[in-house]
Scaffold this motif. Structure first.
Motif, PDB file in Angstrom:
ATOM      1  N   LEU A 161      -3.119  51.788 -92.186  1.00 43.06           N
ATOM      2  CA  LEU A 161      -4.399  51.104 -92.358  1.00 43.06           C
ATOM      3  C   LEU A 161      -4.436  49.775 -91.614  1.00 43.06           C
ATOM      4  CD1 LEU A 161      -5.362  51.833 -96.058  1.00 43.06           C
ATOM      5  CD2 LEU A 161      -5.911  53.096 -93.988  1.00 43.06           C
ATOM      6  N   ALA A 162      -3.273  49.208 -91.356  1.00 44.00           N
ATOM      7  CA  ALA A 162      -3.231  47.975 -90.558  1.00 44.00           C
ATOM      8  C   ALA A 162      -3.655  48.233 -89.115  1.00 44.00           C
ATOM      9  CB  ALA A 162      -1.832  47.376 -90.596  1.00 44.00           C
ATOM     10  N   THR A 163      -3.544  49.474 -88.652  1.00 42.79           N
ATOM     11  CA  THR A 163      -4.016  49.801 -87.296  1.00 42.79           C
ATOM     12  C   THR A 163      -5.518  50.034 -87.284  1.00 42.79           C
ATOM     13  OG1 THR A 163      -3.722  52.218 -87.446  1.00 42.79           O
ATOM     14  CG2 THR A 163      -1.789  50.897 -86.838  1.00 42.79           C
ATOM     15  N   VAL A 164      -6.087  50.391 -88.417  1.00 39.54           N
ATOM     16  CA  VAL A 164      -7.538  50.603 -88.510  1.00 39.54           C
ATOM     17  C   VAL A 164      -8.260  49.266 -88.647  1.00 39.54           C
ATOM     18  CG1 VAL A 164      -9.381  51.733 -89.816  1.00 39.54           C
ATOM     19  CG2 VAL A 164      -7.158  52.858 -89.570  1.00 39.54           C
ATOM     20  N   PHE A 165      -7.659  48.352 -89.401  1.00 45.10           N
ATOM     21  CA  PHE A 165      -8.248  47.028 -89.628  1.00 45.10           C
ATOM     22  C   PHE A 165      -7.231  45.955 -89.227  1.00 45.10           C
ATOM     23  CE2 PHE A 165      -9.969  49.940 -92.864  1.00 45.10           C
ATOM     24  CZ  PHE A 165     -11.327  49.845 -92.608  1.00 45.10           C
ATOM     25  N   ARG A 226      -9.095  52.106-102.045  1.00 47.78           N
ATOM     26  CA  ARG A 226     -10.416  52.578-101.605  1.00 47.78           C
ATOM     27  C   ARG A 226     -11.419  51.428-101.585  1.00 47.78           C
ATOM     28  NH1 ARG A 226     -13.839  57.856-103.568  1.00 47.78           N
ATOM     29  NH2 ARG A 226     -15.707  57.414-102.324  1.00 47.78           N
ATOM     30  N   ASN A 227     -11.383  50.578-102.608  1.00 44.01           N
ATOM     31  CA  ASN A 227     -12.298  49.444-102.652  1.00 44.01           C
ATOM     32  C   ASN A 227     -12.089  48.516-101.459  1.00 44.01           C
ATOM     33  OD1 ASN A 227     -13.091  50.449-105.184  1.00 44.01           O
ATOM     34  ND2 ASN A 227     -11.582  49.188-106.250  1.00 44.01           N
ATOM     35  N   ASP A 233     -15.331  48.342 -94.217  1.00 49.21           N
ATOM     36  CA  ASP A 233     -16.302  49.188 -93.522  1.00 49.21           C
ATOM     37  C   ASP A 233     -16.276  50.566 -94.168  1.00 49.21           C
ATOM     38  OD1 ASP A 233     -17.860  50.736 -91.813  1.00 49.21           O
ATOM     39  OD2 ASP A 233     -17.131  49.769 -89.985  1.00 49.21           O
ATOM     40  N   ALA A 234     -17.246  50.846 -95.034  1.00 47.61           N
ATOM     41  CA  ALA A 234     -17.265  52.106 -95.769  1.00 47.61           C
ATOM     42  C   ALA A 234     -17.347  53.309 -94.849  1.00 47.61           C
ATOM     43  CB  ALA A 234     -18.429  52.118 -96.758  1.00 47.61           C
ATOM     44  N   SER A 235     -17.934  53.135 -93.668  1.00 43.20           N
ATOM     45  CA  SER A 235     -18.060  54.254 -92.741  1.00 43.20           C
ATOM     46  C   SER A 235     -16.722  54.685 -92.171  1.00 43.20           C
ATOM     47  CB  SER A 235     -19.011  53.894 -91.591  1.00 43.20           C
ATOM     48  OG  SER A 235     -18.427  52.924 -90.729  1.00 43.20           O
ATOM     49  N   LEU A 236     -15.692  53.861 -92.339  1.00 46.91           N
ATOM     50  CA  LEU A 236     -14.376  54.169 -91.789  1.00 46.91           C
ATOM     51  C   LEU A 236     -13.424  54.782 -92.819  1.00 46.91           C
ATOM     52  CD1 LEU A 236     -13.683  51.076 -89.480  1.00 46.91           C
ATOM     53  CD2 LEU A 236     -14.455  53.368 -88.821  1.00 46.91           C
ATOM     54  N   ALA A 240      -9.881  56.204 -91.851  1.00 49.69           N
ATOM     55  CA  ALA A 240      -8.677  55.589 -92.409  1.00 49.69           C
ATOM     56  C   ALA A 240      -7.774  56.642 -93.044  1.00 49.69           C
ATOM     57  CB  ALA A 240      -9.076  54.536 -93.440  1.00 49.69           C
ATOM     58  N   MET A 241      -8.365  57.604 -93.725  1.00 54.50           N
ATOM     59  CA  MET A 241      -7.571  58.673 -94.317  1.00 54.50           C
ATOM     60  C   MET A 241      -6.904  59.518 -93.230  1.00 54.50           C
ATOM     61  SD  MET A 241     -10.136  59.751 -97.426  1.00 54.50           S
ATOM     62  CE  MET A 241      -9.281  61.291 -97.704  1.00 54.50           C
TER      63      MET A 241
END
Length: 270
Positions: A161-165, A226-227, A233-236, A240-241
């Motif tokens: 997740l650190a690569t996504v955000f 999840r929160n 960014d909820a669209s991601l 992310a999963m």
């Protein structure tokens, strides 16, 4: 810990119980239940019970006349736990704050708290409350996760997740479930709360999931992680999963998967 770290609501309790509990909690719940039952208690208080993994494992091991009070701060989780348990006249379900327990002094033989102390905003206060409601000779049985590096899937997901955000990585898993692992600190805080006899055992186990995707889904949908994702960014969420799944596949294969988990199990007496 942030306020968002304590929010187990919406669909999270169901995903937590159906995915996270089999993944990492059931093994330790069985061990905790056996440990508590070995003391042959007449009265047990469970705090931070979550979706009831320990409750389901422990209730069958208590004698017919035992009193078992099951509590959690989070009403949706407690409701879900009660819905899974089935009728049992020995069990009382009660919403309660572990830092301000609504019970008289010296009410219980055992207080048990599996993987809940990490969420206490004031752990010494929570430990002091456990000691207050224990009878003379009673025991406080609790467990906490070891550092995230010793818990494979949690570490995989956090790194992914650190690569996504990259500019604001979600750190719930490292910060809260795996943020309270220093046994010296744990022992010192229990001592400050009034416990004198403290035994700490580090227990390694293996986490199993049918697939990498199911393990990733457990962490991303069955915890307050999840929160954190949706706040950024909820669209991601799906993306992310995907990244979390890929990280688990790269280390453990696609299906089935197994990874190390590790926790500290503590028994404290006054």
């Amino acid at each position: 810990m942030t306020e968002r770290d304590k929010v187990f609501a919406g669909s999270i309790p169901k995903f937590y119980d159906t995915l996270m509990v089999p993944l990492i909690f059931e093994t330790y719940a069985a061990e905790t239940a056996a440990l508590v039952a070995s003391f042959s208690p007449d009265s047990v208080l469970e705090t931070a019970a979550g979706s009831g993994a320990v409750t389901r494992a422990l209730a069958p091991k208590l004698h017919a006349g035992a009193r078992y009070v099951v509590t959690d701060l989070n009403q949706p989780m407690l409701d879900y736990a009660a819905s899974r348990q089935g009728a049992d006249r020995r069990i009382e379900w009660r919403q309660a704050d572990a830092l301000a327990l609504p019970f008289a002094d010296a009410s219980f033989d055992i207080v048990v708290c599996q993987f809940g102390a990490m969420f206490f905003p004031d752990r010494i206060a929570g430990y002091a409350e456990a000691r207050r409601v224990l009878k003379t000779g009673g025991r406080f049985v609790l467990s906490v996760w070891d550092r995230i590096e010793d818990n494979a899937f949690a570490d995989d997901v956090t790194r992914a997740l650190a690569t996504v955000f990259p500019h604001d990585p979600p750190r719930f898993l490292a910060r809260t479930p795996h943020g309270y692992h220093d046994t010296g600190v744990i022992r010192a805080e229990l001592t400050r709360a009034g416990f004198a006899d403290i035994a700490i055992e580090t227990q390694e186990a293996v986490s199993h999931a049918p697939s990498a995707r199911e393990a990733a889904t457990a962490y991303c949908l069955g915890t307050p992680l999840r929160n954190e994702i949706e706040a950024r960014d909820a669209s991601l969420l799906e993306f992310a999963m995907d990244r979390a799944t890929e990280a688990i596949v790269s280390r453990h294969g696609e299906r089935p998967v197994a990874g190390k988990i590790q926790a500290h199990v503590i028994v404290a007496a006054g």
